[in-house]
Design a protein around this motif. Structure first.
Motif, PDB file in Angstrom:
ATOM      1  N   ALA A 118       0.835  -1.204   0.000  1.00 21.35           N
ATOM      2  CA  ALA A 118       0.000   0.000   0.000  1.00 21.35           C
ATOM      3  C   ALA A 118       0.868   1.251   0.000  1.00 21.35           C
ATOM      4  O   ALA A 118       0.595   2.220  -0.702  1.00 21.35           O
ATOM      5  N   GLN A 119       1.960   1.216   0.777  1.00 19.44           N
ATOM      6  CA  GLN A 119       2.839   2.387   0.865  1.00 19.44           C
ATOM      7  C   GLN A 119       3.583   2.617  -0.445  1.00 19.44           C
ATOM      8  O   GLN A 119       3.742   3.750  -0.882  1.00 19.44           O
ATOM      9  N   LEU A 120       4.055   1.511  -1.053  1.00 17.35           N
ATOM     10  CA  LEU A 120       4.815   1.660  -2.299  1.00 17.35           C
ATOM     11  C   LEU A 120       3.889   2.148  -3.409  1.00 17.35           C
ATOM     12  O   LEU A 120       4.268   2.962  -4.254  1.00 17.35           O
ATOM     13  N   GLU A 121       2.674   1.656  -3.381  1.00 14.60           N
ATOM     14  CA  GLU A 121       1.704   2.089  -4.372  1.00 14.60           C
ATOM     15  C   GLU A 121       1.474   3.600  -4.234  1.00 14.60           C
ATOM     16  O   GLU A 121       1.406   4.332  -5.211  1.00 14.60           O
ATOM     17  N   ARG A 122       1.412   4.020  -2.990  1.00 16.53           N
ATOM     18  CA  ARG A 122       1.213   5.440  -2.735  1.00 16.53           C
ATOM     19  C   ARG A 122       2.406   6.255  -3.241  1.00 16.53           C
ATOM     20  O   ARG A 122       2.239   7.325  -3.811  1.00 16.53           O
ATOM     21  N   LEU A 123       3.588   5.690  -3.000  1.00 13.28           N
ATOM     22  CA  LEU A 123       4.797   6.372  -3.457  1.00 13.28           C
ATOM     23  C   LEU A 123       4.761   6.572  -4.974  1.00 13.28           C
ATOM     24  O   LEU A 123       5.005   7.665  -5.489  1.00 13.28           O
ATOM     25  N   VAL A 124       4.415   5.489  -5.692  1.00 12.57           N
ATOM     26  CA  VAL A 124       4.367   5.574  -7.158  1.00 12.57           C
ATOM     27  C   VAL A 124       3.313   6.599  -7.575  1.00 12.57           C
ATOM     28  O   VAL A 124       3.544   7.443  -8.442  1.00 12.57           O
ATOM     29  N   ARG A 125       2.165   6.539  -6.911  1.00 13.04           N
ATOM     30  CA  ARG A 125       1.072   7.458  -7.280  1.00 13.04           C
ATOM     31  C   ARG A 125       1.483   8.919  -7.015  1.00 13.04           C
ATOM     32  O   ARG A 125       1.289   9.784  -7.851  1.00 13.04           O
ATOM     33  N   ASP A 126       2.096   9.149  -5.863  1.00 11.34           N
ATOM     34  CA  ASP A 126       2.528  10.525  -5.540  1.00 11.34           C
ATOM     35  C   ASP A 126       3.513  11.052  -6.578  1.00 11.34           C
ATOM     36  O   ASP A 126       3.442  12.191  -6.992  1.00 11.34           O
ATOM     37  N   ARG A 127       4.443  10.190  -6.951  1.00 10.03           N
ATOM     38  CA  ARG A 127       5.444  10.608  -7.937  1.00 10.03           C
ATOM     39  C   ARG A 127       4.767  10.887  -9.272  1.00 10.03           C
ATOM     40  O   ARG A 127       5.085  11.864  -9.935  1.00 10.03           O
ATOM     41  N   ALA A 128       3.832  10.005  -9.644  1.00 13.44           N
ATOM     42  CA  ALA A 128       3.145  10.200 -10.926  1.00 13.44           C
ATOM     43  C   ALA A 128       2.367  11.513 -10.912  1.00 13.44           C
ATOM     44  O   ALA A 128       2.379  12.266 -11.878  1.00 13.44           O
ATOM     45  N   MET A 129       1.710  11.786  -9.801  1.00 13.39           N
ATOM     46  CA  MET A 129       0.870  12.986  -9.733  1.00 13.39           C
ATOM     47  C   MET A 129       1.692  14.285  -9.690  1.00 13.39           C
ATOM     48  O   MET A 129       1.176  15.350  -9.917  1.00 13.39           O
ATOM     49  N   SER A 130       2.985  14.146  -9.374  1.00 12.94           N
ATOM     50  CA  SER A 130       3.782  15.362  -9.234  1.00 12.94           C
ATOM     51  C   SER A 130       4.380  15.816 -10.567  1.00 12.94           C
ATOM     52  O   SER A 130       5.104  16.800 -10.625  1.00 12.94           O
ATOM     53  N   VAL A 131       4.112  15.059 -11.649  1.00 13.91           N
ATOM     54  CA  VAL A 131       4.702  15.464 -12.937  1.00 13.91           C
ATOM     55  C   VAL A 131       3.602  15.904 -13.895  1.00 13.91           C
ATOM     56  O   VAL A 131       2.420  15.583 -13.699  1.00 13.91           O
ATOM     57  N   PRO A 132       3.953  16.636 -14.948  1.00 12.38           N
ATOM     58  CA  PRO A 132       2.954  17.077 -15.917  1.00 12.38           C
ATOM     59  C   PRO A 132       2.226  15.899 -16.572  1.00 12.38           C
ATOM     60  O   PRO A 132       2.776  14.790 -16.643  1.00 12.38           O
ATOM     61  N   HIS A 133       1.019  16.182 -17.070  1.00 11.19           N
ATOM     62  CA  HIS A 133       0.173  15.123 -17.604  1.00 11.19           C
ATOM     63  C   HIS A 133       0.874  14.323 -18.713  1.00 11.19           C
ATOM     64  O   HIS A 133       0.790  13.098 -18.741  1.00 11.19           O
ATOM     65  N   ALA A 134       1.594  15.032 -19.587  1.00 11.92           N
ATOM     66  CA  ALA A 134       2.239  14.338 -20.710  1.00 11.92           C
ATOM     67  C   ALA A 134       3.245  13.296 -20.194  1.00 11.92           C
ATOM     68  O   ALA A 134       3.322  12.182 -20.716  1.00 11.92           O
ATOM     69  N   ASP A 135       3.997  13.661 -19.158  1.00 10.46           N
ATOM     70  CA  ASP A 135       4.980  12.720 -18.596  1.00 10.46           C
ATOM     71  C   ASP A 135       4.276  11.555 -17.913  1.00 10.46           C
ATOM     72  O   ASP A 135       4.768  10.430 -17.899  1.00 10.46           O
TER      73      ASP A 135
END
Ligand SMILES: Nc1ncnc2c1ncn2[C@@H]1O[C@H](COP(=O)(O)OP(=O)(O)OP(=O)(O)O)[C@@H](O)[C@H]1O
Ligand SMILES: [Mg+2]
Length: 392
Positions: free
Chosen positions: A319-336
């Motif tokens: 659950a924590q790692l999933e959150r980490l991936v999601r947080d990182r994904a959400m912190s970049v522009p949509h195209a990335d």
């Protein structure tokens, strides 16, 4: 009546363990040595194998260190006015993690070790081992770690001089202080790491400090030139470009420490997950991709945070790692984010559904991206995924 009669053997062993622990925790290495020597003697007949192992330990470990250690403890230079210590001293450097380096870096470090281990052979050919090495590379990629690694491999104590700290706290006396530290290190078989060498260059624009800095550079140039073979001088910098070319030129060997590539990042994730790596499934590959562009030190930090949060929440590491991936994904522009999602699917790391959950990118967008990258490039996976820095 002797104590031995009153106690049975296991009770006595327990007492010995407690006593030894007490000495060790009180930071009394000499007493620890003495006690181990006594134990070795006491067990000579009772348990000869144990006795030999203890004696060997005493011979191998502290003998190289203890004479130096007592010398160093008595004499590690301090600032004459403030009496503050100028240098950090580690008698027997210990590594929490095993460093991960690319081939070229490993080879260069290996050569430093090999040269010192085969000093006589070099001597007979009229050659001397490398005395001075310059480490360059961005923050958090293992420069300080490499100095510690070298000290451990060479079985030498490590001295760390943080130039930035010494310069900011003792500016008027920096030259004198640095000279005293270098003199001290030259007289001992040790590895001396002069960390943050770029501090020299960073301060150069401040007119009030010019005189002191000039003196300091002169001190360094002389010392590097006269450096003896016994000690190994390592300097580390994040900004090789800022260094005075005269300083740069003087180091016999330059070793570059690059940011991790995806393969090394994957290895690092494995290592930083510790015992959790065993049950981590495909997380290391996924995290290595998502954390692309982060230093080892940043990776270690976020993974340690995730592991701690997992323990405290009781919800499991996934659950924590999933959150980490999601947080990182959400912190970049949509195209990335679309690029990330399509990479996760394209490389087989996740299903489309999971990629959508992790990145918030729709299935259609992932398909469209995958289709277009197949048409335009066969090397889509090679492209760097730009993202925000990890450290906050
Ligand atoms: N190559 C590596 N392999 C494994 N772990 C690493 C590596 N590089 C850094 N680390 C981890 O990050 C920590 C910090 O690294 P280190 O202090 O060596 O970085 P540095 O390159 O000296 O950075 P700085 O330029 O900021 O001083 C290390 O103690 C280690 O836990
Ligand atoms: Mg460092």
């Amino acid at each position: 009546m002797p104590r031995r009669v009153l106690m049975d053997e296991s009770e006595e062993t327990r007492e010995e363990i407690v006593h030894l622990s007490r000495l060790a925790l009180a930071g009394r290495p000499q007493d620890v040595q003495l006690y181990i020597r006594r134990l070795a003697k006491r067990y000579r007949e009772l348990a000869p194998e144990l006795s030999t192992r203890l004696t060997t330990l005493l011979e191998e470990l502290p003998s190289r260190v203890s004479p130096l250690r007592s010398k160093a403890m008595a004499a590690v230079p301090v600032d004459l006015d403030s009496r503050l210590q100028l240098v950090r001293y580690e008698a027997a450097p210990y590594l929490d993690v095993e460093p991960i380096y690319p081939e070229a870096t490993r080879e260069a470090l290996g050569q430093v070790v090999a040269e010192r281990r085969n000093r006589e052979r070099l001597d007979s050919a009229g050659l001397a081992p490398t005395r001075t090495v310059l480490f360059t590379g961005p923050p958090g990629v293992g420069k300080s770690l490499a100095a510690r690694w070298l000290a451990r491999e060479l079985d030498l104590p490590l001295l760390v001089l943080d130039l930035a700290a010494v310069m900011s706290s003792f500016l008027g006396r920096t030259g004198t202080n640095v000279r005293r530290i270098l003199d001290y290190a030259k007289g001992a078989d040790c590895v001396l790491l002069v960390d943050e060498l770029d501090a020299l260059a960073k301060r150069r624009d401040d007119a009030t400090e010019i005189g002191e800095l000039k003196r300091l550079v002169t001190v360094l140039l002389q010392e590097i030139d006269d450096w003896p073979v016994g000690a190994l001088l390592i300097a580390a910098t994040n900004h090789a470009g800022l260094l005075d070319p005269a300083v740069w030129r003087r180091f016999e060997m330059k070793v570059e420490f690059p940011m991790p590539d995806e393969e090394m990042a994957c290895e690092a994730v494995h290592q930083f997950l510790g015992p959790d790596a065993e049950t981590a499934g495909d997380w290391p590959e996924l995290l290595a991709y998502v954390l692309k562009g982060a230093s080892y030190s940043d990776m270690e930090l976020v993974l340690r945070q995730a592991r701690k949060a997992a323990v405290l929440s009781g919800a499991g590491l996934d659950a924590q790692l999933e959150r980490l991936v999601r947080d990182r994904a959400m912190s970049v522009p949509h195209a990335d984010r679309i690029e990330l999602a399509s990479h996760l699917v394209g490389s087989g790391l996740t299903t489309q559904r999971r990629a959508r959950e992790l990145t918030g990118v729709s299935r259609d967008a992932i398909r469209k991206r995958a289709g277009s990258s197949e048409r335009t490039s066969t090397r889509a996976g090679d492209r760097a995924w730009k993202h925000a820095p990890t450290s906050s």
